[in-house]
Design a protein around this motif. Sequence first.
Motif: not given
Length: 256
Positions: A216-222, A239-250
């Motif tokens: 159920g997770g998401l994965i992509a390049r940074a 997990n899907p909940l953290c993905f967009e925010e983590s991308l923005r932080l990266l």
Amino acid sequence: MKETIEAIIRQAGEIITAAKKPAVFEKAGHANFVTQTDMDTQAYLIDNLHRAFPDAEFFAEEKENLALSDRPTFIIDPIDGTTNFMHGRNYSCIAVALAVGQEVRMAFVYQPWQREMYFAEKGKGAYCNGKPIHVSDVPLDHGVVIFGSSPYNLSLCRRSMALCVVFLEKSVDIRRLGSAELELCDVAAGRSEVYWELEIKAWDYAAGSLILTEAGGLIARADGQPLRQGEKTSVLASNPLCFEESLRLLRSVKEE
Ligand code: IPD
């Protein structure tokens, strides 16, 4: 097929747990080592998988590789977490993915000291020792973030450390465990919410990427682009909940 591959991997795990002070050799890059056990484990895996599946190709850490083709290919890391292994830390794994072109169809990650076998098949879910696993539904501000330090490429260390500060400020805590494949399984099993690393190799994520997405997770390049199997890459898995925010932080900490 699954049972045959799993039996070969479990047997290969015995080579790792039985090893005593194996010879260590240096590879290209900063602090990049290979032990005799990495080579013995890879030879065992390739010999036995080749005997069982004579038409399959092999793409593995301790050998020269051609680009991935459309033929069924085993992508193998005989010991992911070699530095942990050399230091007796007992947190490393064997990772085996069966890919056809860009599609990973079956994946195994085996932690031989704990005898934990993570497994996923495309479209059929992810499992640890036969029990289904799922990513958590914990948001970043309540989450644990794992990062990898891309230790073989020193030019990335300042950005990695700057990102650690950013993620530490936005989460409960951060971790550096030392095996990308096990870190992906950690997120897949819901024990951590996010894993990122600025540079890893094809065999460090092929198996874990399927286990993570089947859980159920998401994965992509940074940078948010899709991963390309068979290539060196940055990675964000969560997990899907953290993905967009983590991308923005990266993205908030620019390349130097
Ligand atoms: C390494 C581990 C480590 C990660 C490195 C990888 P290896 O794999 O996964 O955690 O930080 O980027 O290359 O060399 O032990 O197979």
